[in-house]
Design an enzyme around this catalytic site. Structure first.
Site: not given
Ligand code: AMP
Ligand code: ZN
Length: 116
Positions: A100, A102
């Site tokens: 993913h 950001h």
């Molecule tokens: P990362 O540290 O790049 O793996 O970030 C994962 C991101 O996913 C974090 O910013 C979380 O807040 C976000 N996240 C986790 N679960 C969900 C969800 N169900 N819907 C939206 N965002 C999510």
């Protein structure tokens, strides 16, 4: 594990989420813990653990989803810029092991630190 993967569940419609933009291989949603106003995530519809696992042939569609998501959230939130952040592996802060990107809308002087 793919079966327990929250982003796979959202991609399959098993968990409800507001879709900002989508194309054949990617979609975007708002982050549940936003770091800036309109913080969103561009997510692959298929389960790839990180950017290294993603086929390079998906690059154009990835950029399409990033651009359209950024344009929409910047307009909606009156942002003046945006950062793209992609964490790969635990050491770099990856928590969800499904690739993913950001999108962090920014405003002049907001003082936000986007790394970590
Ligand atoms: P990362 O540290 O790049 O793996 O970030 C994962 C991101 O996913 C974090 O910013 C979380 O807040 C976000 N996240 C986790 N679960 C969900 C969800 N169900 N819907 C939206 N965002 C999510
Ligand atoms: Zn997944």
């Amino acid at each position: 594990m793919e079966g327990d993967c929250i982003f796979c569940k959202i991609a399959k419609g098993e968990v409800n989420s507001e879709i900002i933009y989508e194309n054949d291989n990617f979609f975007s949603i708002f982050d549940i813990h936003p770091k800036t106003d309109g913080h969103s995530l561009v997510i692959s519809k298929k389960h790839f653990e990180n950017a290294l696992d993603m086929p390079s042939s998906l690059g154009a569609e990835l950029l399409d989803c990033i651009k359209n998501t950024a344009l929409k959230v910047m307009k909606d939130r009156n942002a003046e810029g945006f950062n793209i952040l992609n964490n790969n592996f635990e050491a770099a802060g990856q928590v969800v092991n499904h690739v993913h990107f950001h999108i962090l809308p920014r405003k002049k002087g907001d003082g936000v630190s986007v790394v970590g």
